[in-house]
Design a protein around this motif. Structure first.
Motif, PDB file in Angstrom:
ATOM      1  N   GLY A 135       0.836  -1.200   0.000  1.00  0.00           N
ATOM      2  CA  GLY A 135       0.000   0.000   0.000  1.00  0.00           C
ATOM      3  C   GLY A 135       0.867   1.245   0.000  1.00  0.00           C
ATOM      4  O   GLY A 135       2.070   1.185  -0.271  1.00  0.00           O
ATOM      5  N   GLU A 136       0.263   2.371   0.337  1.00  0.00           N
ATOM      6  CA  GLU A 136       0.994   3.633   0.370  1.00  0.00           C
ATOM      7  C   GLU A 136       1.735   3.801   1.689  1.00  0.00           C
ATOM      8  O   GLU A 136       1.220   3.474   2.749  1.00  0.00           O
ATOM      9  N   LEU A 137       2.962   4.315   1.600  1.00  0.00           N
ATOM     10  CA  LEU A 137       3.748   4.608   2.802  1.00  0.00           C
ATOM     11  C   LEU A 137       4.623   5.820   2.525  1.00  0.00           C
ATOM     12  O   LEU A 137       5.374   5.849   1.544  1.00  0.00           O
ATOM     13  N   ASP A 138       4.513   6.816   3.378  1.00  0.00           N
ATOM     14  CA  ASP A 138       5.327   8.021   3.238  1.00  0.00           C
ATOM     15  C   ASP A 138       6.590   7.852   4.076  1.00  0.00           C
ATOM     16  O   ASP A 138       6.534   7.842   5.294  1.00  0.00           O
ATOM     17  N   TYR A 139       7.730   7.717   3.423  1.00  0.00           N
ATOM     18  CA  TYR A 139       8.985   7.598   4.170  1.00  0.00           C
ATOM     19  C   TYR A 139       9.898   8.793   3.903  1.00  0.00           C
ATOM     20  O   TYR A 139      11.118   8.722   4.102  1.00  0.00           O
ATOM     21  N   GLY A 140       9.293   9.906   3.460  1.00  0.00           N
ATOM     22  CA  GLY A 140      10.075  11.119   3.290  1.00  0.00           C
ATOM     23  C   GLY A 140       9.538  12.009   2.198  1.00  0.00           C
ATOM     24  O   GLY A 140       8.838  11.560   1.283  1.00  0.00           O
ATOM     25  N   SER A 141       9.812  13.290   2.332  1.00  0.00           N
ATOM     26  CA  SER A 141       9.425  14.302   1.354  1.00  0.00           C
ATOM     27  C   SER A 141       7.928  14.525   1.252  1.00  0.00           C
ATOM     28  O   SER A 141       7.457  15.205   0.342  1.00  0.00           O
ATOM     29  N   GLY A 142       7.157  13.904   2.166  1.00  0.00           N
ATOM     30  CA  GLY A 142       5.715  14.123   2.185  1.00  0.00           C
ATOM     31  C   GLY A 142       4.973  13.528   1.013  1.00  0.00           C
ATOM     32  O   GLY A 142       3.831  13.902   0.737  1.00  0.00           O
ATOM     33  N   LYS A 143       5.597  12.603   0.301  1.00  0.00           N
ATOM     34  CA  LYS A 143       4.970  11.993  -0.868  1.00  0.00           C
ATOM     35  C   LYS A 143       4.821  10.493  -0.632  1.00  0.00           C
ATOM     36  O   LYS A 143       5.814   9.747  -0.701  1.00  0.00           O
ATOM     37  N   PRO A 144       3.609  10.014  -0.345  1.00  0.00           N
ATOM     38  CA  PRO A 144       3.399   8.583  -0.125  1.00  0.00           C
ATOM     39  C   PRO A 144       3.810   7.758  -1.341  1.00  0.00           C
ATOM     40  O   PRO A 144       3.532   8.132  -2.485  1.00  0.00           O
ATOM     41  N   ARG A 145       4.506   6.677  -1.085  1.00  0.00           N
ATOM     42  CA  ARG A 145       4.909   5.767  -2.169  1.00  0.00           C
ATOM     43  C   ARG A 145       3.917   4.623  -2.234  1.00  0.00           C
ATOM     44  O   ARG A 145       3.639   3.972  -1.228  1.00  0.00           O
ATOM     45  N   ASP A 146       3.408   4.358  -3.431  1.00  0.00           N
ATOM     46  CA  ASP A 146       2.455   3.261  -3.600  1.00  0.00           C
ATOM     47  C   ASP A 146       3.218   1.958  -3.819  1.00  0.00           C
ATOM     48  O   ASP A 146       4.351   1.946  -4.309  1.00  0.00           O
ATOM     49  N   GLY A 147       2.597   0.845  -3.445  1.00  0.00           N
ATOM     50  CA  GLY A 147       3.209  -0.460  -3.670  1.00  0.00           C
ATOM     51  C   GLY A 147       4.250  -0.842  -2.632  1.00  0.00           C
ATOM     52  O   GLY A 147       4.951  -1.837  -2.800  1.00  0.00           O
ATOM     53  N   ALA A 148       4.365  -0.068  -1.545  1.00  0.00           N
ATOM     54  CA  ALA A 148       5.329  -0.397  -0.491  1.00  0.00           C
ATOM     55  C   ALA A 148       4.856  -1.627   0.283  1.00  0.00           C
ATOM     56  O   ALA A 148       3.664  -1.800   0.519  1.00  0.00           O
ATOM     57  N   VAL A 149       5.804  -2.492   0.656  1.00  0.00           N
ATOM     58  CA  VAL A 149       5.456  -3.672   1.451  1.00  0.00           C
ATOM     59  C   VAL A 149       5.191  -3.217   2.886  1.00  0.00           C
ATOM     60  O   VAL A 149       6.098  -2.782   3.598  1.00  0.00           O
ATOM     61  N   LEU A 150       3.944  -3.326   3.302  1.00  0.00           N
ATOM     62  CA  LEU A 150       3.538  -2.854   4.626  1.00  0.00           C
ATOM     63  C   LEU A 150       3.639  -3.939   5.686  1.00  0.00           C
ATOM     64  O   LEU A 150       3.853  -3.652   6.864  1.00  0.00           O
ATOM     65  N   SER A 151       3.455  -5.183   5.276  1.00  0.00           N
ATOM     66  CA  SER A 151       3.535  -6.298   6.227  1.00  0.00           C
ATOM     67  C   SER A 151       3.880  -7.573   5.476  1.00  0.00           C
ATOM     68  O   SER A 151       3.772  -7.649   4.248  1.00  0.00           O
TER      69      SER A 151
END
Length: 319
Positions: free
Chosen positions: A54-70
């Motif tokens: 799903g989406e995860l923001d790990y910097g710059s205030g821009k959520p990244r889609d397709g990030a492995v959340l679990s």
């Protein structure tokens, strides 16, 4: 595609289940395995957590889609002051992806038996993994395809035991028995003395320190004594249950002695990785570089937890 060797995978499985090796104690008996009511609530059979993205923001205030959340591997790593990216959150995505692919091919279920034994359904089939997979959009359906057709084996009793102590899940691995089982699975049962040698080594702090020093790893007494205490008394794992998931893990406070830089500016973990670098296949040097990101960012790490993400199965023939 890389087909991982069985011995390498067994080492990874043992380290994952116990985080760090712990062996049997000759004075051990079933009395210290009987859990209190809280511990009994942990008893049961667990499957690995499914891989989700799903989406995860790990910097710059821009959520990244397709990030492995679990996934099967649990990691919660937060370095909020690193810029421009939160290095902990970004690396956590990668770790969850890599081990979320590998672990389900090795481990199917883990059972915390009421008598204190830990048993598992595992596979010694070759594991398929390629670093290019991480650049793809991962999914549970992809994992299901990788584990389809694998042969699952049931581990015997007395390879590992558990107990509840002061709110912690203490796990003791019988290294001698585990190595013997691994050798039998790979057709090398005549080398079972290796397990006894490892167990003996893990019981002698001076001998272990001398060997590590000879390999160029001047590891601190604190780290050695802590690890050997875990050998003797079991690894004290935290347990957290949220939204149907059970997380079994070590936290930052427990791992500080390993990843924190010493007076010479180098962590014990980095020293150990350097000492054992010649034993690590060249194909996995990228993993070594990734692991070294942990001590390199330890000073700015505020949250760090690693372990397994499990889901308790509703139907269990043993309970």
């Amino acid at each position: 595609m890389l087909k991982m060797k069985r011995k390498f995978l067994w080492m990874a499985l043992v380290l994952t289940m116990g985080i760090f090796s712990a062996c049997s104690d000759d004075d051990d008996n079933n009395d210290n395995r009987i859990a209190d009511p809280k511990g009994l609530a942990w008893a049961g059979t667990y499957g690995l957590g499914e891989l989700t993205t799903g989406e995860l923001d790990y910097g710059s205030g821009k959520p990244r889609d397709g990030a492995v959340l679990s996934g099967a591997f649990y990691i919660d790593w937060d370095t909020p002051t690193t810029s421009p990216y939160n290095m902990g959150k970004m690396q956590g995505i990668i770790f969850r992806g890599i081990l979320g692919i590998i672990l389900p091919q090795v481990l199917n279920t883990v059972t915390l038996e009421q008598d204190g034994n830990i048993t598992a359904r595992y596979s010694s089939d070759a594991v398929t993994f390629d670093f290019s997979m991480i650049s793809q959009t991962l999914s549970q359906s992809m994992i299901n395809g990788l584990i389809a057709g694998r042969t699952w084996l049931q581990s015997p009793a007395d390879l590992a035991s558990w107990s509840e102590q002061s709110g912690k899940l203490k796990v003791k691995l019988n290294v001698d028995a585990i190595i013997k089982q691994a050798l039998e699975d790979s057709g090398n049962s005549d080398n079972s003395e290796i397990g006894s040698l490892v167990s003996s080594l893990l019981g002698d702090a001076h001998q272990l320190k001398a060997i590590l020093n000879a390999m160029g790893a001047d590891v601190s007494d604190l780290t050695i004594n802590t690890l050997l205490d875990w050998v003797k008394n079991g690894v004290p794992l935290n347990v957290k249950t949220e939204n149907g998931h059970t997380y079994i893990y070590l936290d930052k406070g427990q791992l500080d002695m390993l990843f924190k830089a010493g007076t010479d500016g180098t962590s014990d973990f980095s020293k150990l990785m350097k000492a054992f670098s010649s034993f690590i296949p060249q194909d996995y040097q990228m993993v070594v570089n990734m692991l070294n990101m942990i001590p390199n960012n330890w000073e700015v790490t505020e949250v760090f937890s690693i372990g397994l993400d499990l889901t308790k199965m509703l139907i269990n023939k043993n309970f």
